[in-house]
Write an enzyme that holds these catalytic residues in place. Structure first.
Site, PDB file in Angstrom:
ATOM      1  N   GLU A  89       0.429  -1.416  -0.040  1.00 30.16           N
ATOM      2  CA  GLU A  89       0.380  -0.099  -0.116  1.00 30.16           C
ATOM      3  C   GLU A  89       0.744   1.497   0.063  1.00 30.16           C
ATOM      4  O   GLU A  89       1.941   1.455   0.533  1.00 30.16           O
ATOM      5  CB  GLU A  89      -0.781  -0.160   1.495  1.00 30.16           C
ATOM      6  N   ASP A  92       9.560  -0.816   7.134  1.00 28.77           N
ATOM      7  CA  ASP A  92      10.985  -1.002   7.271  1.00 28.77           C
ATOM      8  C   ASP A  92      10.638  -2.562   7.945  1.00 28.77           C
ATOM      9  O   ASP A  92      11.784  -2.007   9.439  1.00 28.77           O
ATOM     10  CB  ASP A  92      11.613   0.290   7.722  1.00 28.77           C
ATOM     11  N   TYR A 133      12.391   7.678  11.663  1.00 31.51           N
ATOM     12  CA  TYR A 133      12.502   7.434  10.462  1.00 31.51           C
ATOM     13  C   TYR A 133      11.949   6.195  10.149  1.00 31.51           C
ATOM     14  O   TYR A 133      11.576   6.109   8.638  1.00 31.51           O
ATOM     15  CB  TYR A 133      13.760   7.182  10.429  1.00 31.51           C
ATOM     16  N   ASN A 134      11.548   5.455  11.071  1.00 32.98           N
ATOM     17  CA  ASN A 134      10.640   4.534   9.747  1.00 32.98           C
ATOM     18  C   ASN A 134       8.851   4.355  10.726  1.00 32.98           C
ATOM     19  O   ASN A 134       8.550   3.484  10.437  1.00 32.98           O
ATOM     20  CB  ASN A 134      11.406   2.967  10.310  1.00 32.98           C
ATOM     21  N   ASP A 151      14.205  -2.521  14.339  1.00 33.50           N
ATOM     22  CA  ASP A 151      14.729  -0.811  14.370  1.00 33.50           C
ATOM     23  C   ASP A 151      13.712   0.297  13.815  1.00 33.50           C
ATOM     24  O   ASP A 151      13.836   1.088  12.983  1.00 33.50           O
ATOM     25  CB  ASP A 151      15.606  -0.369  12.584  1.00 33.50           C
TER      26      ASP A 151
HETATM   27  N1  LIG Z   1       4.625   2.555   2.162  1.00 34.09           N
HETATM   28  C1  LIG Z   1       5.017   3.079   1.624  1.00 34.09           C
HETATM   29  N2  LIG Z   1       4.406   4.672   1.282  1.00 34.09           N
HETATM   30  C2  LIG Z   1       4.949   5.933   1.041  1.00 34.09           C
HETATM   31  N3  LIG Z   1       6.462   5.405   1.293  1.00 34.09           N
HETATM   32  C3  LIG Z   1       6.657   4.865   1.900  1.00 34.09           C
HETATM   33  C4  LIG Z   1       6.497   3.651   1.545  1.00 34.09           C
HETATM   34  N4  LIG Z   1       7.486   3.064   2.517  1.00 34.09           N
HETATM   35  C5  LIG Z   1       8.414   3.169   2.062  1.00 34.09           C
HETATM   36  N5  LIG Z   1       8.099   4.752   1.948  1.00 34.09           N
HETATM   37  C6  LIG Z   1       9.046   5.261   2.062  1.00 34.09           C
HETATM   38  O1  LIG Z   1      10.600   5.292   1.375  1.00 34.09           O
HETATM   39  C7  LIG Z   1      11.881   5.076   2.409  1.00 34.09           C
HETATM   40  C8  LIG Z   1      12.368   4.419   2.954  1.00 34.09           C
HETATM   41  O2  LIG Z   1      11.387   2.893   2.676  1.00 34.09           O
HETATM   42  P1  LIG Z   1      12.031   1.778   3.863  1.00 34.09           P
HETATM   43  O3  LIG Z   1      12.438   2.951   5.186  1.00 34.09           O
HETATM   44  O4  LIG Z   1      11.109   0.780   3.889  1.00 34.09           O
HETATM   45  O5  LIG Z   1      13.260   1.398   3.638  1.00 34.09           O
HETATM   46  P2  LIG Z   1      15.112   1.499   3.494  1.00 34.09           P
HETATM   47  O6  LIG Z   1      15.676   0.210   2.945  1.00 34.09           O
HETATM   48  O7  LIG Z   1      14.607   1.469   5.710  1.00 34.09           O
HETATM   49  O8  LIG Z   1      15.703   3.298   3.181  1.00 34.09           O
HETATM   50  P3  LIG Z   1      16.180   4.091   4.120  1.00 34.09           P
HETATM   51  O9  LIG Z   1      17.520   3.587   4.534  1.00 34.09           O
HETATM   52  O10 LIG Z   1      16.498   5.271   3.921  1.00 34.09           O
HETATM   53  O11 LIG Z   1      15.707   3.481   5.506  1.00 34.09           O
HETATM   54  C9  LIG Z   1      10.980   5.281   3.660  1.00 34.09           C
HETATM   55  O12 LIG Z   1      11.800   5.631   4.796  1.00 34.09           O
HETATM   56  C10 LIG Z   1       9.920   6.175   3.305  1.00 34.09           C
HETATM   57  O13 LIG Z   1       9.461   7.737   3.051  1.00 34.09           O
HETATM   58 MG   LIG Z   2      13.906   2.790   6.424  1.00 38.61          MG
END
Ligand SMILES: Nc1ncnc2c1ncn2[C@@H]1O[C@H](COP(=O)(O)OP(=O)(O)OP(=O)(O)O)[C@@H](O)[C@H]1O
Ligand SMILES: [Mg+2]
Length: 314
Positions: free
Chosen positions: A199, A261, A248-249, A244
């Site tokens: 989503e 995440d 940020y998450n 984690d």
């Molecule tokens: N379902 C979602 N809808 C909208 N934005 C999202 C969604 N999932 C992730 N994001 C965006 O993408 C970014 C990275 O996603 P995620 O935290 O899952 O990956 P990550 O590998 O940890 O990247 P990072 O190292 O930047 O945290 C999130 O910080 C958020 O801004």
């Molecule tokens: Mg992340």
């Protein structure tokens, strides 16, 4: 397409080669399955999938990477197009896709892991402890498949492929479990190869911000804090710790939160570091909300949660 036959030879021991020559045995079924999955994953640019998204640096590599990761979901009528990049992180990039009309939603988020995740995977031992290797679609690869286990251990390239698949399969399984349990997370749609489809939180202009990027209204903070803590509790009842968790998450959209995440999530029944990972998650959440005047004793909250969990009271 990559030559996976080469990987096989790479981690085949002399003893195994001798045994093979003697018995002339066919490859074990599991090995064939694994190889087929890996080859399928690297297929690219099929089904006439031509996303309208253009990489900001006209990066041909990125486009190939997106097409190869998402063309299967295009063929399966989950998405019609890739529209924008939301964010490129260290380990994965997230893209906004136009959803296929049959889904009933306008957008779907695609999280695609980048090959460079290999580097950070070397440090994942603490999170992996006690975890089995999960292949695509959550199939567990048998621990008794010694060759697979050894490949993973020695970080041969074939092993790296398995580890990355395991990591993503684990994240997807966790998302499904927690979504079913009512945890506030984006709804997971599908997983295959390097990508997880879920989503999308946001609108056609911008994606939902993470908590660290916004200023909450004073009266929002306490209810949102309670909500995050309730989520941690439901996750624990499902034998999961995010591991984690931080501002940020956590996404914020329409006055509500969604936790994201999950690749490093751990199962406290088998991970000996569970209490300290839980304490760290709670600590970071308390720290973030304290700037809005939310008063909470992180240590006490974490130890209470753990005690109730251990007594089977959650
Ligand atoms: N379902 C979602 N809808 C909208 N934005 C999202 C969604 N999932 C992730 N994001 C965006 O993408 C970014 C990275 O996603 P995620 O935290 O899952 O990956 P990550 O590998 O940890 O990247 P990072 O190292 O930047 O945290 C999130 O910080 C958020 O801004
Ligand atoms: Mg992340």
């Amino acid at each position: 397409m990559m030559d996976y036959e080469g990987y096989e030879v790479e981690f085949e021991t002399r003893a195994e080669r001798r045994r093979k020559a003697r018995t002339q045995s066919r490859p074990k079924r599991k090995e064939v399955d694994v190889r087929t999955e890996l080859v399928e994953r690297s297929d690219s640019s099929e089904f006439g999938f031509q996303p309208s998204y253009k990489s900001s640096h006209h990066d041909h590599g990125e486009m190939q990477w997106i097409i190869s990761a998402l063309s299967g979901f295009y063929a399966d009528k989950l998405i019609d197009d890739v529209l924008r990049a939301v964010k490129g992180g260290k380990e994965a990039s997230v893209y906004v896709c136009a959803a296929h009309p049959s889904t009933g939603v306008e957008f779907i988020a695609a999280k695609i892991y980048r090959p460079r995740i290999f580097r950070s995977l070397k440090n994942d031992a603490m999170y992996r402890e006690g975890r089995s290797i999960i292949g695509e679609e959550g199939k567990t690869i048998k621990a008794r498949d010694k060759r697979v286990q050894r490949a993973v251990h020695h970080m041969t390239r074939f092993g790296q492929e398995l580890r990355i698949g395991s990591w993503i399969g684990h994240e997807y399984e966790t998302l499904r479990l927690l979504y079913e349990a009512g945890v506030d997370i984006p709804k997971p749609y599908a997983q295959g190869g390097n990508a997880i489809m879920m989503e999308y939180l946001g609108d056609d202009q911008s994606a939902a911000p993470t908590l660290n990027h916004l200023a909450l209204e004073p009266d929002e903070a306490q209810p949102l804090f309670d909500r995050v803590m309730r989520n941690i509790e439901i996750m624990l009842a499902q034998h999961r710790i995010h591991a984690d968790l931080s501002a940020y998450n956590i996404l914020y959209w329409d006055g509500e939160i969604k936790i994201i995440d999950f690749p490093q999530a751990v199962d406290p029944r088998i991970n000996p570091h569970a209490p300290s990972l839980l304490a760290r998650d709670v600590e970071r959440v308390c720290q973030y909300f304290s700037r809005y005047g939310v008063k909470a004793d992180a240590r006490l909250l974490a130890s209470d949660l753990w005690m109730h969990y251990m007594r089977g009271e959650l």
